[in-house]
Scaffold this motif. Sequence first.
Motif, PDB file in Angstrom:
ATOM      1  N   ALA A 279       0.834  -1.206   0.000  1.00 15.84           N
ATOM      2  CA  ALA A 279       0.000   0.000   0.000  1.00 15.84           C
ATOM      3  C   ALA A 279       0.866   1.252   0.000  1.00 15.84           C
ATOM      4  CB  ALA A 279      -0.930  -0.010   1.205  1.00 15.84           C
ATOM      5  N   ARG A 280       1.925   1.258   0.798  1.00 17.15           N
ATOM      6  CA  ARG A 280       2.803   2.427   0.855  1.00 17.15           C
ATOM      7  C   ARG A 280       3.520   2.632  -0.479  1.00 17.15           C
ATOM      8  NH1 ARG A 280       5.515   2.980   6.886  1.00 17.15           N
ATOM      9  NH2 ARG A 280       3.582   2.642   8.085  1.00 17.15           N
ATOM     10  N   PHE A 281       3.899   1.527  -1.121  1.00 16.35           N
ATOM     11  CA  PHE A 281       4.569   1.633  -2.417  1.00 16.35           C
ATOM     12  C   PHE A 281       3.624   2.228  -3.466  1.00 16.35           C
ATOM     13  CE2 PHE A 281       5.406  -0.239  -6.621  1.00 16.35           C
ATOM     14  CZ  PHE A 281       6.673   0.247  -6.848  1.00 16.35           C
ATOM     15  N   VAL A 282       2.379   1.728  -3.496  1.00 20.43           N
ATOM     16  CA  VAL A 282       1.398   2.215  -4.466  1.00 20.43           C
ATOM     17  C   VAL A 282       1.097   3.691  -4.229  1.00 20.43           C
ATOM     18  CG1 VAL A 282      -1.000   2.030  -5.239  1.00 20.43           C
ATOM     19  CG2 VAL A 282       0.360  -0.044  -4.872  1.00 20.43           C
ATOM     20  N   MET A 283       0.937   4.083  -2.964  1.00 22.67           N
ATOM     21  CA  MET A 283       0.614   5.482  -2.658  1.00 22.67           C
ATOM     22  C   MET A 283       1.768   6.410  -3.023  1.00 22.67           C
ATOM     23  SD  MET A 283      -1.697   5.311   0.840  1.00 22.67           S
ATOM     24  CE  MET A 283      -0.617   4.203   1.759  1.00 22.67           C
ATOM     25  N   LYS A 284       2.976   5.913  -2.920  1.00 20.48           N
ATOM     26  CA  LYS A 284       4.131   6.716  -3.326  1.00 20.48           C
ATOM     27  C   LYS A 284       4.192   6.845  -4.835  1.00 20.48           C
ATOM     28  CE  LYS A 284       9.018   7.305  -2.204  1.00 20.48           C
ATOM     29  NZ  LYS A 284      10.153   6.783  -1.404  1.00 20.48           N
ATOM     30  N   GLU A 285       3.873   5.758  -5.536  1.00 23.09           N
ATOM     31  CA  GLU A 285       3.864   5.784  -7.001  1.00 23.09           C
ATOM     32  C   GLU A 285       2.781   6.725  -7.538  1.00 23.09           C
ATOM     33  OE1 GLU A 285       5.670   4.020  -9.612  1.00 23.09           O
ATOM     34  OE2 GLU A 285       7.077   4.138  -7.927  1.00 23.09           O
ATOM     35  N   ARG A 286       1.701   6.851  -6.829  1.00 19.93           N
ATOM     36  CA  ARG A 286       0.602   7.706  -7.288  1.00 19.93           C
ATOM     37  C   ARG A 286       0.998   9.178  -7.319  1.00 19.93           C
ATOM     38  NH1 ARG A 286      -4.716   5.980  -4.004  1.00 19.93           N
ATOM     39  NH2 ARG A 286      -5.708   7.430  -5.441  1.00 19.93           N
ATOM     40  N   ILE A 293       1.510   2.733 -12.484  1.00 22.24           N
ATOM     41  CA  ILE A 293       0.577   2.385 -11.412  1.00 22.24           C
ATOM     42  C   ILE A 293      -0.462   3.496 -11.246  1.00 22.24           C
ATOM     43  CG2 ILE A 293       0.401   2.096  -8.908  1.00 22.24           C
ATOM     44  CD1 ILE A 293       2.985   0.553  -8.978  1.00 22.24           C
ATOM     45  N   ARG A 294      -0.028   4.744 -11.321  1.00 24.93           N
ATOM     46  CA  ARG A 294      -0.962   5.851 -11.203  1.00 24.93           C
ATOM     47  C   ARG A 294      -1.982   5.832 -12.329  1.00 24.93           C
ATOM     48  NH1 ARG A 294       0.346  12.331 -10.548  1.00 24.93           N
ATOM     49  NH2 ARG A 294      -1.695  13.055 -11.275  1.00 24.93           N
ATOM     50  N   LYS A 295      -1.543   5.477 -13.531  1.00 23.57           N
ATOM     51  CA  LYS A 295      -2.440   5.475 -14.679  1.00 23.57           C
ATOM     52  C   LYS A 295      -3.440   4.331 -14.626  1.00 23.57           C
ATOM     53  CE  LYS A 295       0.917   7.703 -17.770  1.00 23.57           C
ATOM     54  NZ  LYS A 295       1.734   7.559 -18.992  1.00 23.57           N
ATOM     55  N   ASN A 296      -3.046   3.217 -14.019  1.00 25.69           N
ATOM     56  CA  ASN A 296      -3.901   2.022 -14.043  1.00 25.69           C
ATOM     57  C   ASN A 296      -4.713   1.807 -12.766  1.00 25.69           C
ATOM     58  OD1 ASN A 296      -3.234   0.664 -16.691  1.00 25.69           O
ATOM     59  ND2 ASN A 296      -1.168   0.867 -15.858  1.00 25.69           N
ATOM     60  N   ILE A 297      -4.382   2.515 -11.716  1.00 24.36           N
ATOM     61  CA  ILE A 297      -5.069   2.281 -10.450  1.00 24.36           C
ATOM     62  C   ILE A 297      -6.548   2.615 -10.530  1.00 24.36           C
ATOM     63  CG2 ILE A 297      -4.720   4.578  -9.443  1.00 24.36           C
ATOM     64  CD1 ILE A 297      -4.296   1.249  -7.601  1.00 24.36           C
ATOM     65  N   GLU A 298      -6.921   3.501 -11.443  1.00 24.19           N
ATOM     66  CA  GLU A 298      -8.329   3.880 -11.574  1.00 24.19           C
ATOM     67  C   GLU A 298      -9.189   2.724 -12.046  1.00 24.19           C
ATOM     68  OE1 GLU A 298      -8.341   5.786 -16.035  1.00 24.19           O
ATOM     69  OE2 GLU A 298      -7.847   7.105 -14.352  1.00 24.19           O
ATOM     70  N   HIS A 299      -8.572   1.698 -12.609  1.00 26.66           N
ATOM     71  CA  HIS A 299      -9.326   0.521 -13.050  1.00 26.66           C
ATOM     72  C   HIS A 299      -9.592  -0.449 -11.906  1.00 26.66           C
ATOM     73  CE1 HIS A 299      -8.842   1.917 -17.129  1.00 26.66           C
ATOM     74  NE2 HIS A 299      -7.519   1.869 -17.036  1.00 26.66           N
ATOM     75  N   TYR A 300      -9.137  -0.129 -10.724  1.00 25.89           N
ATOM     76  CA  TYR A 300      -9.326  -0.981  -9.549  1.00 25.89           C
ATOM     77  C   TYR A 300      -9.983  -0.155  -8.435  1.00 25.89           C
ATOM     78  CZ  TYR A 300      -6.012  -3.909 -12.073  1.00 25.89           C
ATOM     79  OH  TYR A 300      -5.387  -4.657 -13.034  1.00 25.89           O
ATOM     80  N   PRO A 301     -11.303   0.068  -8.559  1.00 29.36           N
ATOM     81  CA  PRO A 301     -11.996   0.946  -7.603  1.00 29.36           C
ATOM     82  C   PRO A 301     -11.928   0.451  -6.163  1.00 29.36           C
ATOM     83  CG  PRO A 301     -13.560  -0.239  -9.008  1.00 29.36           C
ATOM     84  CD  PRO A 301     -12.207  -0.451  -9.601  1.00 29.36           C
ATOM     85  N   ALA A 302     -11.894  -0.861  -5.964  1.00 36.02           N
ATOM     86  CA  ALA A 302     -11.839  -1.386  -4.599  1.00 36.02           C
ATOM     87  C   ALA A 302     -10.527  -0.992  -3.928  1.00 36.02           C
ATOM     88  CB  ALA A 302     -11.995  -2.903  -4.604  1.00 36.02           C
ATOM     89  N   ILE A 303      -9.432  -1.052  -4.695  1.00 39.22           N
ATOM     90  CA  ILE A 303      -8.131  -0.665  -4.145  1.00 39.22           C
ATOM     91  C   ILE A 303      -8.095   0.838  -3.889  1.00 39.22           C
ATOM     92  CG2 ILE A 303      -5.667  -0.535  -4.628  1.00 39.22           C
ATOM     93  CD1 ILE A 303      -5.882  -3.108  -6.166  1.00 39.22           C
TER      94      ILE A 303
END
Length: 371
Positions: A279-286, A293-303
């Motif tokens: 989670a910390r890695f993803v939030m840093k990438e955003r 990861i920032r571009k594709n995270i919108e396709h995972y609404p639950a995350i």
Amino acid sequence: MCCWRSTEIRRAQCTFPNVFTGNSIKMTAALLLPVLKSQPKSVNLSHKGLKKVPKAIGQLRNVLHLELQGNKIKTLPAEFGYLVQLEYLNVGKNELEELPEALAECTGLIKLHVFANHLRTLKPNVLVNFKLMTHLNLNNNQLVTLPAEMRWLVNLQYLSMDHNYLEELPCDLCGLRNLTELHVAYNRLNSLPLEFGYLFNLQVLYLQKNRLKELPESLGKCYNLRMLDISANELRIFPTEFNSLPLKELYCEENPLLQHVPIHSVQEEEVLSLKEVAARFVMKERKDRWSLIRKNIEHYPAISEMLSQSSKCALCSESFLNTWLECVQFLEPCKTIRTNKAADVIPVRALLCSYKCFNAPGHRFYGVAFP
């Protein structure tokens, strides 16, 4: 329009002589008869020893302001529902055990005083019709719970429920976006709803003499809060964003607030869970505009929904999800805030992302030690 109406009320006010006894309902009805011809805008039947309100009251179709305070009234007749223009009603200091059904027809009510009665519950089918109400006084009753239908009082600005037996407030109450003043002192509240921050227009909040052990983190979102009385509770620390509130008055005496007694302590770095690390890695990438990861995270609404619950470290500002260190910082209230002597220093919660930050030199965050 409003000025004309208030002038009309003063001009047409009808006050009855204090000649009633507890069983003089016929005399009351008789005195109402001449009033029916003049159709006054304001009627005062306070402190007349009335046990019942005469059915003839329903013929006062033009009344806007009605005083029934200080009688022995236990209910209201069905004919009371004919007062469709009624805007102000005071039935304080009577013997009502519930909101009378007849009030459901008084959809024009703006101010309602039902203080010092014997109310145990609030009937939902009556509340849902008070969509124009701005002031509601329920002080000194026997309320233990509030119905979810409180949310229908969409124009409510002032709500007072001091001296009841409330143990909690429904989260639906936090939907009253126009509420500016809330009094819930001298109750039995153990906590406030997590959604309390939705009351973003709240300016005055009285919570003294309850059993509150903490305030919700969302309180920091009440950006218009000017006055807070939280005295005589069981509070040890204030929420993280408390110092951002524009308070002008703060009263917090008689709380077991954390004391500033520093002792030396160095902690070893903890091992984070795989979920926390990811989670910390993803939030840093955003934060990186070029990150895949920032571009594709919108396709995972639950995350995305899960990550929206994250917080930021008070020291390094990095985001974390479920693992943090609860610390405290001792702040002096702004000089423009009126306080009592007990509020010279306020303990405010601070969340750090790791022992690495906690062990870093130069900051003024302290770990919380319980005896």
